[in-house]
Design a protein around this motif. Sequence first.
Motif, PDB file in Angstrom:
ATOM      1  N   UNK A 130       0.803  -1.230   0.000  1.00  0.00           N
ATOM      2  CA  UNK A 130       0.000   0.000   0.000  1.00  0.00           C
ATOM      3  C   UNK A 130       0.832   1.276   0.000  1.00  0.00           C
ATOM      4  N   UNK A 131       2.147   1.147   0.121  1.00  0.00           N
ATOM      5  CA  UNK A 131       2.987   2.348   0.165  1.00  0.00           C
ATOM      6  C   UNK A 131       4.160   2.319  -0.811  1.00  0.00           C
ATOM      7  N   UNK A 132       4.606   1.151  -1.221  1.00  0.00           N
ATOM      8  CA  UNK A 132       5.804   1.036  -2.053  1.00  0.00           C
ATOM      9  C   UNK A 132       5.594   1.649  -3.435  1.00  0.00           C
ATOM     10  N   UNK A 133       6.600   2.362  -3.910  1.00  0.00           N
ATOM     11  CA  UNK A 133       6.521   2.981  -5.235  1.00  0.00           C
ATOM     12  C   UNK A 133       6.337   1.938  -6.330  1.00  0.00           C
ATOM     13  N   UNK A 134       7.091   0.848  -6.261  1.00  0.00           N
ATOM     14  CA  UNK A 134       6.970  -0.186  -7.298  1.00  0.00           C
ATOM     15  C   UNK A 134       5.582  -0.819  -7.277  1.00  0.00           C
ATOM     16  N   UNK A 135       5.005  -0.972  -6.088  1.00  0.00           N
ATOM     17  CA  UNK A 135       3.665  -1.547  -5.985  1.00  0.00           C
ATOM     18  C   UNK A 135       2.635  -0.621  -6.622  1.00  0.00           C
ATOM     19  N   UNK A 136       2.758   0.668  -6.370  1.00  0.00           N
ATOM     20  CA  UNK A 136       1.824   1.626  -6.964  1.00  0.00           C
ATOM     21  C   UNK A 136       1.879   1.573  -8.492  1.00  0.00           C
ATOM     22  N   UNK A 137       3.085   1.458  -9.029  1.00  0.00           N
ATOM     23  CA  UNK A 137       3.242   1.405 -10.479  1.00  0.00           C
ATOM     24  C   UNK A 137       2.590   0.157 -11.071  1.00  0.00           C
ATOM     25  N   UNK A 138       2.786  -0.970 -10.422  1.00  0.00           N
ATOM     26  CA  UNK A 138       2.259  -2.232 -10.928  1.00  0.00           C
ATOM     27  C   UNK A 138       0.744  -2.310 -10.766  1.00  0.00           C
ATOM     28  N   UNK A 139       0.224  -1.869  -9.635  1.00  0.00           N
ATOM     29  CA  UNK A 139      -1.216  -1.949  -9.394  1.00  0.00           C
ATOM     30  C   UNK A 139      -1.976  -0.886 -10.179  1.00  0.00           C
ATOM     31  N   UNK A 140      -1.348   0.260 -10.429  1.00  0.00           N
ATOM     32  CA  UNK A 140      -2.005   1.317 -11.192  1.00  0.00           C
ATOM     33  C   UNK A 140      -2.343   0.869 -12.604  1.00  0.00           C
ATOM     34  N   UNK A 156      -4.523  -1.613   5.590  1.00  0.00           N
ATOM     35  CA  UNK A 156      -3.748  -0.378   5.434  1.00  0.00           C
ATOM     36  C   UNK A 156      -3.000  -0.072   6.735  1.00  0.00           C
ATOM     37  N   UNK A 157      -1.882  -0.780   6.942  1.00  0.00           N
ATOM     38  CA  UNK A 157      -1.100  -0.552   8.171  1.00  0.00           C
ATOM     39  C   UNK A 157      -0.575   0.878   8.227  1.00  0.00           C
ATOM     40  N   UNK A 158      -0.606   1.474   9.400  1.00  0.00           N
ATOM     41  CA  UNK A 158      -0.073   2.825   9.581  1.00  0.00           C
ATOM     42  C   UNK A 158       1.406   2.712   9.930  1.00  0.00           C
ATOM     43  N   UNK A 159       2.231   2.451   8.912  1.00  0.00           N
ATOM     44  CA  UNK A 159       3.665   2.335   9.140  1.00  0.00           C
ATOM     45  C   UNK A 159       4.227   3.656   9.678  1.00  0.00           C
ATOM     46  N   UNK A 160       3.796   4.760   9.065  1.00  0.00           N
ATOM     47  CA  UNK A 160       4.218   6.099   9.490  1.00  0.00           C
ATOM     48  C   UNK A 160       3.017   7.028   9.307  1.00  0.00           C
ATOM     49  N   UNK A 161       3.195   8.281   9.659  1.00  0.00           N
ATOM     50  CA  UNK A 161       2.129   9.263   9.466  1.00  0.00           C
ATOM     51  C   UNK A 161       1.851   9.502   7.987  1.00  0.00           C
ATOM     52  N   UNK A 162       2.766   9.091   7.107  1.00  0.00           N
ATOM     53  CA  UNK A 162       2.613   9.298   5.667  1.00  0.00           C
ATOM     54  C   UNK A 162       2.113   8.058   4.937  1.00  0.00           C
ATOM     55  N   UNK A 163       1.797   7.020   5.665  1.00  0.00           N
ATOM     56  CA  UNK A 163       1.290   5.799   5.036  1.00  0.00           C
ATOM     57  C   UNK A 163      -0.087   6.047   4.424  1.00  0.00           C
ATOM     58  N   UNK A 164      -0.400   5.312   3.370  1.00  0.00           N
ATOM     59  CA  UNK A 164      -1.719   5.399   2.743  1.00  0.00           C
ATOM     60  C   UNK A 164      -2.770   4.927   3.747  1.00  0.00           C
ATOM     61  N   UNK A 181       2.859   8.383 -14.809  1.00  0.00           N
ATOM     62  CA  UNK A 181       3.862   7.435 -15.285  1.00  0.00           C
ATOM     63  C   UNK A 181       5.058   7.268 -14.377  1.00  0.00           C
ATOM     64  N   UNK A 182       4.959   7.632 -13.105  1.00  0.00           N
ATOM     65  CA  UNK A 182       6.022   7.415 -12.126  1.00  0.00           C
ATOM     66  C   UNK A 182       5.395   7.454 -10.744  1.00  0.00           C
ATOM     67  N   UNK A 183       6.163   6.992  -9.747  1.00  0.00           N
ATOM     68  CA  UNK A 183       5.622   6.923  -8.393  1.00  0.00           C
ATOM     69  C   UNK A 183       6.715   7.154  -7.369  1.00  0.00           C
ATOM     70  N   UNK A 184       6.293   7.542  -6.163  1.00  0.00           N
ATOM     71  CA  UNK A 184       7.235   7.750  -5.064  1.00  0.00           C
ATOM     72  C   UNK A 184       6.725   7.078  -3.804  1.00  0.00           C
ATOM     73  N   UNK A 185       7.616   6.841  -2.901  1.00  0.00           N
ATOM     74  CA  UNK A 185       7.298   6.538  -1.504  1.00  0.00           C
ATOM     75  C   UNK A 185       8.232   7.424  -0.686  1.00  0.00           C
ATOM     76  N   UNK A 186       7.691   8.490  -0.160  1.00  0.00           N
ATOM     77  CA  UNK A 186       8.494   9.436   0.616  1.00  0.00           C
ATOM     78  C   UNK A 186       8.150   9.267   2.089  1.00  0.00           C
ATOM     79  N   UNK A 187       8.815   8.309   2.718  1.00  0.00           N
ATOM     80  CA  UNK A 187       8.592   8.058   4.131  1.00  0.00           C
ATOM     81  C   UNK A 187       7.289   7.371   4.441  1.00  0.00           C
ATOM     82  N   UNK A 188       6.695   6.683   3.506  1.00  0.00           N
ATOM     83  CA  UNK A 188       5.426   6.004   3.741  1.00  0.00           C
ATOM     84  C   UNK A 188       5.553   4.696   4.494  1.00  0.00           C
TER      85      UNK A 188
END
Length: 295
Positions: A130-140, A156-164, A181-188
């Motif tokens: 639910x937070x990884x950039x590669x996962x977002x790209x593949x699932x999108x 939807x685990x709350x890994x950090x305050x920025x988690x989905x 066409x790109x994705x990030x995980x910035x502290x998620x």
Amino acid sequence: MSQTVDRALSILPLLAEGPANLEQVASRLGVHKSTALRLLRTLHEHGMVYRQRDQRYRLGARLFALAQEAVENLDVREIAHPHLVALNERCGHTVHLAVYEENEVLYIDKVESRYPVRMYSRIGKPVAITVAAVAKLLLADLPEPERRTLAERLPYPAYTARSTPNATAFLRELETVRGQGWATDLGGHEESINCVGAPIRGADGRVVAACSVSAPNVVVTADELLTLLPAVRRTADDISREYSGGAPARPPGGASDGPSGGASSGQGTPEAPPEVTPGARPQVTPEKRAEEPSS
């Protein structure tokens, strides 16, 4: 290439546009109908074309079977690895390759960072979906009904305050990723770890894998990592081109060239300056291992 082979091969893209009769094939090739018939008969004998009851020709089942077999025998990891190494040599950070299999996103390749602080990740291990950039790209890239069904059944685990936080936010983010066409995980997943990734596409334009660059912010800030996005996207495009045997199809709507303004969370990305290769960073000793990255 002999003229006969060249003409025969020219028939296949013509029939890919739809069924055609003998006269249409001959006209497109610029040959007499007897020559076109001879070529079509040869292709028919090998199952490459099929003659319908209305006497028009279409592509044959054997051609599709060969294409499917070729795709199944492609090893995206083998093709991608030299490109991942080159990207790692350029930026110095951890590079990952991931695929979507059986409702999980798995790392299938990794090139280690050259910095003392390393990412603790393993080939074959699932990512934080639910937070990884590669996962977002593949699932999108999944069809909308499949995306929605998957999103609604995920925890939807709350890994950090920025988690989905929930399915609604996840679907909204997947739609953004699909368009840009790109994705990030910035502290998620981990507060101290940031990641930027891009999709690898097959000849049909579908996403077959995703690559990413990850780094802890003790080595490079999120803003500095985002300057590598053009290099990550070029790497993904190079892999796509080699994997698909040419320029892969692009999804409808196009994709933006880079990050635009937004919060520095998993939901958006701050505006990045022009691409630079980060210079030397403060050395951290002794060598440490960070938690699993959500790249």
